[in-house]
Design a protein around this motif. Structure first.
Motif, PDB file in Angstrom:
ATOM      1  N   VAL A 179       0.838  -1.204   0.000  1.00 14.24           N
ATOM      2  CA  VAL A 179       0.000   0.000   0.000  1.00 14.24           C
ATOM      3  C   VAL A 179       0.872   1.253   0.000  1.00 14.24           C
ATOM      4  CG1 VAL A 179      -2.017  -1.110   1.030  1.00 14.24           C
ATOM      5  CG2 VAL A 179      -0.307  -0.056   2.529  1.00 14.24           C
ATOM      6  N   GLN A 180       2.133   1.065  -0.333  1.00 17.34           N
ATOM      7  CA  GLN A 180       3.132   2.129  -0.497  1.00 17.34           C
ATOM      8  C   GLN A 180       3.296   2.992   0.750  1.00 17.34           C
ATOM      9  OE1 GLN A 180       2.321   4.150  -4.175  1.00 17.34           O
ATOM     10  NE2 GLN A 180       2.767   2.322  -5.372  1.00 17.34           N
ATOM     11  N   VAL A 181       3.432   2.303   1.891  1.00 17.88           N
ATOM     12  CA  VAL A 181       3.695   2.965   3.161  1.00 17.88           C
ATOM     13  C   VAL A 181       5.001   2.416   3.706  1.00 17.88           C
ATOM     14  CG1 VAL A 181       2.926   3.258   5.555  1.00 17.88           C
ATOM     15  CG2 VAL A 181       1.269   3.346   3.691  1.00 17.88           C
ATOM     16  N   SER A 182       5.890   3.312   4.085  1.00 19.62           N
ATOM     17  CA  SER A 182       7.176   2.911   4.654  1.00 19.62           C
ATOM     18  C   SER A 182       7.055   2.859   6.175  1.00 19.62           C
ATOM     19  CB  SER A 182       8.252   3.920   4.249  1.00 19.62           C
ATOM     20  OG  SER A 182       9.454   3.630   4.910  1.00 19.62           O
ATOM     21  N   LEU A 183       7.726   1.903   6.766  1.00 19.47           N
ATOM     22  CA  LEU A 183       7.746   1.770   8.217  1.00 19.47           C
ATOM     23  C   LEU A 183       9.202   1.872   8.655  1.00 19.47           C
ATOM     24  CD1 LEU A 183       5.753   1.256  10.553  1.00 19.47           C
ATOM     25  CD2 LEU A 183       6.206  -1.169  10.282  1.00 19.47           C
ATOM     26  N   PRO A 184       9.673   3.089   8.939  1.00 18.62           N
ATOM     27  CA  PRO A 184      11.093   3.249   9.272  1.00 18.62           C
ATOM     28  C   PRO A 184      11.451   2.587  10.604  1.00 18.62           C
ATOM     29  CG  PRO A 184       9.916   5.328   9.578  1.00 18.62           C
ATOM     30  CD  PRO A 184       8.939   4.340   8.991  1.00 18.62           C
ATOM     31  N   VAL A 185      12.726   2.227  10.731  1.00 22.14           N
ATOM     32  CA  VAL A 185      13.229   1.606  11.946  1.00 22.14           C
ATOM     33  C   VAL A 185      13.307   2.671  13.041  1.00 22.14           C
ATOM     34  CG1 VAL A 185      15.184   0.395  12.978  1.00 22.14           C
ATOM     35  CG2 VAL A 185      14.530  -0.086  10.615  1.00 22.14           C
ATOM     36  N   SER A 186      12.736   2.373  14.185  1.00 21.39           N
ATOM     37  CA  SER A 186      12.764   3.330  15.299  1.00 21.39           C
ATOM     38  C   SER A 186      14.088   3.225  16.051  1.00 21.39           C
ATOM     39  CB  SER A 186      11.602   3.054  16.256  1.00 21.39           C
ATOM     40  OG  SER A 186      11.811   1.835  16.945  1.00 21.39           O
ATOM     41  N   GLN A 187      14.395   4.245  16.818  1.00 22.96           N
ATOM     42  CA  GLN A 187      15.611   4.222  17.631  1.00 22.96           C
ATOM     43  C   GLN A 187      15.543   3.103  18.669  1.00 22.96           C
ATOM     44  OE1 GLN A 187      18.349   6.112  16.987  1.00 22.96           O
ATOM     45  NE2 GLN A 187      19.329   4.783  18.465  1.00 22.96           N
ATOM     46  N   LEU A 188      14.355   2.886  19.234  1.00 20.03           N
ATOM     47  CA  LEU A 188      14.197   1.808  20.208  1.00 20.03           C
ATOM     48  C   LEU A 188      14.442   0.443  19.551  1.00 20.03           C
ATOM     49  CD1 LEU A 188      13.576   1.203  23.155  1.00 20.03           C
ATOM     50  CD2 LEU A 188      11.150   1.057  22.544  1.00 20.03           C
TER      51      LEU A 188
END
Length: 187
Positions: free
Chosen positions: A115-124
Motif C-alpha cells: 500500500v506504499q507505506v514505509s515503516l522506518p526503523v525506530s531508535q528503540l
C-alpha cells in the motif's frame, strides 16, 4: 551493489552458512570461532549504515538487505544455540518471542509496502537489535568460555540479556503493529 556498505551487508548474509557450519558440532573451539565471526558481523552491521550515510551512498538495495541480514543472523544464531543446548527450557521463551516478532514485522512491512507505506526503523528498535546481538554474543561466548575461563558468567549474562531483549522486542513489535494498523483501515 558494488558499494562498500552493500558489500558489507552482503558479507553478513554470506557469513550465515559459515556460522552454522562452525556451530554444528558445538566444540569450544568452533564456538569461539563462531563468536568471532558473530562479532565481525556485528561490526559490519554498524559500519555498513555508518559508511552509507557518511559517503552519501544510502541505497534502496542496502535499505532492503540490511534488516534481512540482521534477521538471518539472529535467527540462525538462535537456532544453533538451541541445537547446542545453550538455549533450552525457559530460555526458549524469549528466543521464540524474538523470532516470532521478526517474522511478524517482516510480514507487516511487506503488507505496508503493497500500500506504499514505509515503516522506518525506530531508535528503540535499533537498541533492541543491539541488545539481541549482545545477548546472543554472550551465549555464544558462554559455549566456549566454559572450557578456557570457567568463572566467566557469559552464559548467565547472555540469558539475562536475552530476556531483556525479548521485552524490548515485544515493545517495538507493538509499536510497529500500532503504526501499521493505521494504514489497514476497517475490515
Amino acid at each position: 551493489m558494488s558499494s562498500l556498505p552493500n558489500l558489507l551487508t552482503l558479507s553478513r548474509i554470506l557469513a550465515v552458512p559459515l556460522f552454522v557450519l562452525l556451530m554444528w558440532d558445538g566444540t569450544w573451539f568452533t564456538s569461539l570461532l563462531a563468536f568471532g565471526l558473530f562479532c565481525l558481523a556485528g561490526i559490519t552491521d554498524y559500519m555498513d549504515g555508518h559508511l552509507a550515510r557518511a559517503q552519501g551512498t544510502v541505497s534502496k538495495l542496502g535499505i532492503f538487505l540490511d534488516p534481512i541480514a540482521d534477521k538471518l543472523m539472529v535467527a540462525s544464531v538462535i537456532v544453533m544455540l538451541i541445537h547446542n543446548d545453550a538455549i533450552r527450557g525457559w530460555t526458549m521463551l524469549p528466543a521464540l518471542i524474538i523470532i516470532l516478532r521478526e517474522i511478524a514485522v517482516s510480514g507487516l512491512r511487506e503488507f505496508l509496502a503493497g500500500v506504499q507505506v514505509s515503516l522506518p526503523v525506530s531508535q528503540l528498535a535499533k537498541w533492541k537489535t543491539a541488545l539481541q546481538m549482545v545477548a546472543l554474543g554472550a551465549l555464544l561466548l558462554g559455549q566456549s568460555s566454559a572450557h578456557w575461563w570457567p568463572a566467566l558468567p557469559a552464559h548467565d549474562l547472555g540469558v539475562l540479556a536475552l530476556f531483556l531483549a525479548a521485552g524490548l522486542t515485544l515493545v517495538t513489535g507493538w509499536d510497529y503493529l500500532r503504526a501499521g494498523l493505521r494504514h489497514m483501515g476497517p475490515a
